[in-house]
Scaffold this active site. Structure first.
Site, PDB file in Angstrom:
ATOM      1  CG  HIS A   1     -32.347 129.946  63.947  1.00 26.06           C
ATOM      2  ND1 HIS A   1     -32.997 129.134  64.846  1.00 26.06           N
ATOM      3  CD2 HIS A   1     -31.292 129.219  63.488  1.00 26.06           C
ATOM      4  CE1 HIS A   1     -32.361 127.960  64.933  1.00 26.06           C
ATOM      5  NE2 HIS A   1     -31.327 128.003  64.123  1.00 26.06           N
TER       6      HIS A   1
ATOM      7  N   GLY B   1     -33.983 127.675  77.725  1.00 27.43           N
ATOM      8  CA  GLY B   1     -35.228 127.587  76.968  1.00 27.43           C
ATOM      9  C   GLY B   1     -35.092 127.130  75.536  1.00 27.43           C
TER      10      GLY B   1
ATOM     11  CB  CYS C   1     -37.162 143.690  45.872  1.00 24.89           C
ATOM     12  SG  CYS C   1     -35.537 144.382  45.599  1.00 24.89           S
TER      13      CYS C   1
ATOM     14  CB  CYS D   1     -35.366 142.837  41.362  1.00 21.05           C
ATOM     15  SG  CYS D   1     -35.946 141.909  42.801  1.00 21.05           S
TER      16      CYS D   1
ATOM     17  CB  CYS E   1     -34.781 141.097  47.615  1.00 22.89           C
ATOM     18  SG  CYS E   1     -35.029 140.603  45.909  1.00 22.89           S
TER      19      CYS E   1
ATOM     20  N   PRO F   1     -37.359 123.726  82.132  1.00 26.82           N
ATOM     21  CG  PRO F   1     -39.464 124.728  82.108  1.00 26.82           C
ATOM     22  CD  PRO F   1     -38.133 124.739  81.424  1.00 26.82           C
TER      23      PRO F   1
HETATM   24  P1  OAD Z   1     -38.619 125.010  71.081  1.00 27.82           P
HETATM   25  O1  OAD Z   1     -40.026 125.444  70.988  1.00 27.82           O
HETATM   26  O2  OAD Z   1     -38.193 123.853  70.242  1.00 27.82           O
HETATM   27  O3  OAD Z   1     -38.247 124.666  72.580  1.00 27.82           O
HETATM   28  C1  OAD Z   1     -38.571 125.530  73.633  1.00 27.82           C
HETATM   29  C2  OAD Z   1     -37.962 124.990  74.918  1.00 27.82           C
HETATM   30  O4  OAD Z   1     -38.203 125.935  75.950  1.00 27.82           O
HETATM   31  C3  OAD Z   1     -38.521 123.650  75.399  1.00 27.82           C
HETATM   32  O5  OAD Z   1     -37.456 122.759  75.681  1.00 27.82           O
HETATM   33  C4  OAD Z   1     -39.283 124.013  76.686  1.00 27.82           C
HETATM   34  O6  OAD Z   1     -39.200 122.979  77.678  1.00 27.82           O
HETATM   35  C5  OAD Z   1     -38.532 125.256  77.134  1.00 27.82           C
HETATM   36  N1  OAD Z   1     -39.320 126.199  77.951  1.00 27.82           N
HETATM   37  C6  OAD Z   1     -40.655 126.472  77.894  1.00 27.82           C
HETATM   38  N2  OAD Z   1     -40.983 127.442  78.765  1.00 27.82           N
HETATM   39  C7  OAD Z   1     -39.834 127.799  79.392  1.00 27.82           C
HETATM   40  C8  OAD Z   1     -39.506 128.762  80.389  1.00 27.82           C
HETATM   41  N3  OAD Z   1     -40.443 129.575  80.941  1.00 27.82           N
HETATM   42  N4  OAD Z   1     -38.213 128.866  80.781  1.00 27.82           N
HETATM   43  C9  OAD Z   1     -37.264 128.064  80.244  1.00 27.82           C
HETATM   44  N5  OAD Z   1     -37.514 127.151  79.294  1.00 27.82           N
HETATM   45  C10 OAD Z   1     -38.770 127.022  78.861  1.00 27.82           C
HETATM   46  O7  OAD Z   1     -37.716 126.312  70.762  1.00 27.82           O
HETATM   47  P2  OAD Z   1     -36.210 126.414  70.228  1.00 27.82           P
HETATM   48  O8  OAD Z   1     -35.351 125.374  70.827  1.00 27.82           O
HETATM   49  O9  OAD Z   1     -35.810 127.818  70.388  1.00 27.82           O
HETATM   50  O10 OAD Z   1     -36.535 128.443  64.138  1.00 27.82           O
HETATM   51  O11 OAD Z   1     -36.413 126.084  68.686  1.00 27.82           O
HETATM   52  C11 OAD Z   1     -35.329 126.120  67.806  1.00 27.82           C
HETATM   53  C12 OAD Z   1     -35.762 126.661  66.465  1.00 27.82           C
HETATM   54  O12 OAD Z   1     -36.848 125.877  65.972  1.00 27.82           O
HETATM   55  C13 OAD Z   1     -36.270 128.079  66.514  1.00 27.82           C
HETATM   56  O13 OAD Z   1     -35.243 129.038  66.413  1.00 27.82           O
HETATM   57  C14 OAD Z   1     -37.216 128.141  65.364  1.00 27.82           C
HETATM   58  C15 OAD Z   1     -37.813 126.764  65.359  1.00 27.82           C
HETATM   59  O14 OAD Z   1     -38.201 126.264  64.130  1.00 27.82           O
HETATM   60  C16 OAD Z   1     -36.749 129.676  63.580  1.00 27.82           C
HETATM   61  O15 OAD Z   1     -37.472 130.506  64.052  1.00 27.82           O
HETATM   62  C17 OAD Z   1     -36.014 129.934  62.325  1.00 27.82           C
END
Ligand code: OAD
Length: 245
Positions: free
Chosen positions: A115, A182, A142, A145, A123, A209
């Site tokens: 991501h 996570g 930028c 431009c 830009c 978790p």
């Molecule tokens: P989420 O916020 O959707 O999910 C986080 C996950 O981490 C959840 O399933 C929690 O249960 C788990 N979690 C929380 N604490 C934890 C711990 N201490 N150890 C292990 N797991 C834990 O995050 P992502 O799946 O990364 O996009 O989200 C995907 C994308 O959605 C991100 O990359 C972001 C967002 O929009 C961008 O930033 C471009």
């Protein structure tokens, strides 16, 4: 020895697939669930090209605030464990959805950022993204431009960046151990990547978790936090990392 301990020698190619739950251990908020960013902010106002076209200053304020939080935290024990596994084994890839650069700060190398990164800007006119770490970002325009530069992040509704997507798919299809940590498994196409490893016969481990919509893809599910799960899997590496701290 714990029953779940994995011997690194058993595996030819290990992939760690990480999400915001990993960085939660540093004190950063996740995106979903309790305290999640998308519970307080509407991505339609802060995390898509349409919002940026409408109000780039507001979008930059949001990202500058997040950059400040990310710069203020240190990589967690989990980031360092992953880097230590990478140092101890011939073939380890880190595929992350995180944009915070914490894997690299924790010693991870060759990190595949699906991501993008909040620490780069780009830009349309000026070729590849450039690293930009100032706090807050001091040159939104930028130099070529004069238009607003945007964070080099895959926002909602953006196409994925081809290089990281292909590199991640290659790693998934070649690995024999996948450790997912996570991630909520709801953002596609990232969420379908573990299925590629499963289809090729890799041992797939989920550390989270909570159950996720893609939990069925994992033959080992560790319902625990990242550092606890990694300690189950790699106790010797963890002892070395803790010993060196
Ligand atoms: P989420 O916020 O959707 O999910 C986080 C996950 O981490 C959840 O399933 C929690 O249960 C788990 N979690 C929380 N604490 C934890 C711990 N201490 N150890 C292990 N797991 C834990 O995050 P992502 O799946 O990364 O996009 O989200 C995907 C994308 O959605 C991100 O990359 C972001 C967002 O929009 C961008 O930033 C471009």
């Amino acid at each position: 020895m714990t029953p779940r301990e994995l011997s690194l020698d058993r595996f030819k190619h290990i992939v760690f697939f990480t999400g915001a739950g990993l960085s939660a251990e540093c004190g950063l908020p996740t995106y979903r669930g309790k305290g999640g960013i998308w519970g307080s902010y509407d991505w339609r106002d802060y995390a898509c090209q349409r919002a940026f076209d409408r109000d780039p200053a507001a979008v930059w304020r949001f990202h500058d605030e997040r950059r400040g939080l990310m710069a203020d935290v240190e990589p967690s024990l989990s980031h360092r464990i992953i880097a230590a596994v990478q140092a101890a084994h011939a073939q380890v890839h880190i595929v992350t959805q995180n944009i915070d650069g914490l894997h690299q700060r924790g010693g991870g190398v060759g990190v595949i950022e699906l991501h993008g990164s909040v620490w780069r800007v780009r830009c349309g006119c000026a070729g590849p993204a450039k690293e930009h770490r100032e706090q807050p970002i001091d040159a939104y325009a930028c130099p070529t431009c004069g238009e607003w530069r945007r964070p080099d992040i895959v926002w909602f509704e953006d196409p994925m960046q081809r290089g990281p997507l292909e590199a991640a798919a290659d790693a998934m299809q070649d690995c024999d151990l996948l450790v997912s940590i996570g991630t909520s498994g709801v953002v596609y196409p990232a969420a379908q990547m573990p299925e590629m490893a499963q289809a090729r016969g890799a041992l797939c481990v989920e550390i989270n978790p909570e159950d996720t919509p893609v939990s069925g893809c994992y033959s080992v599910q560790l319902r625990m936090r990242a550092a606890e799960g990694l300690t189950e899997l790699f106790p010797q590496i963890v002892a070395e990392v803790e010993g060196a701290a």
